[in-house]
Scaffold this motif. Structure first.
Motif, PDB file in Angstrom:
ATOM      1  N   ARG A  22      -6.435   1.150   3.097  1.00  0.00           N
ATOM      2  CA  ARG A  22      -5.771   0.723   1.894  1.00  0.00           C
ATOM      3  C   ARG A  22      -4.124   1.017   2.087  1.00  0.00           C
ATOM      4  O   ARG A  22      -3.536   0.123   1.437  1.00  0.00           O
ATOM      5  N   GLY A  33     -10.749   1.975  -4.630  1.00  0.00           N
ATOM      6  CA  GLY A  33      -9.971   0.823  -5.581  1.00  0.00           C
ATOM      7  C   GLY A  33     -10.153   0.994  -6.902  1.00  0.00           C
ATOM      8  O   GLY A  33      -9.499   0.126  -7.524  1.00  0.00           O
ATOM      9  N   GLY A  69      -7.049  -3.350   1.958  1.00  0.00           N
ATOM     10  CA  GLY A  69      -8.237  -3.540   0.797  1.00  0.00           C
ATOM     11  C   GLY A  69      -8.989  -4.752   1.359  1.00  0.00           C
ATOM     12  O   GLY A  69      -9.768  -5.080   0.425  1.00  0.00           O
TER      13      GLY A  69
END
Length: 141
Positions: free
Chosen positions: A48, A108, A127
């Motif tokens: 991420r 997330g 992501g």
């Protein structure tokens, strides 16, 4: 250059680190605990966020929250390896809080103010999830 400095400890833990350092302390133990903590944080953020940029930063360029998380994890690892019987409850709580936040970021469910992964074309590629229109099959026999 090291990500965590001696001044970082004095800012967050006052005399607590001195208590750890008095019993069976070596620079190698502190360094090993710091590396475990940094690797632990990297493992949650990888995919991420650009962990290389995050941990190459120094001084005021570092993210203060990441510094705090690394120190919390480092102190937890030091306590468990040196004097687990004397670990204050706050150390366990702060470690668990750090893990909870890292898990939320990895899933997330939380967003961090950290550099995202940028592709060759300059586009944010963090992501990304790969999916398939086909259902997965269990091939165990």
């Amino acid at each position: 250059m090291q990500f965590i400095t001696t001044d970082d400890y004095s800012t967050l833990v006052r005399n607590e680190i001195k208590n750890i350092l008095l019993e069976n302390y070596t620079d190698a133990k502190l360094s090993a605990a710091e590396q475990m903590a940094i690797t632990q944080v990297k493992n949650y953020l990888t995919g991420r966020y650009d962990t290389q940029k995050i941990f190459e930063a120094s001084g005021a360029e570092r993210n203060a929250h990441i510094v705090m998380l690394v120190i919390d994890c480092t102190l937890y690892h030091l306590y468990t390896s040196v004097i687990p019987d004397k670990m204050p409850e706050i150390r366990s709580q702060r470690y668990q809080d750090a893990l909870d936040w890292l898990k939320m970021v990895a899933a997330g469910d939380a967003v961090a103010d950290l550099p995202k992964i940028i592709g060759n074309d300059g586009e944010d590629i963090s992501g990304i999830k790969i999916t398939s229109k086909y259902q997965s099959n269990n091939q165990r026999w």
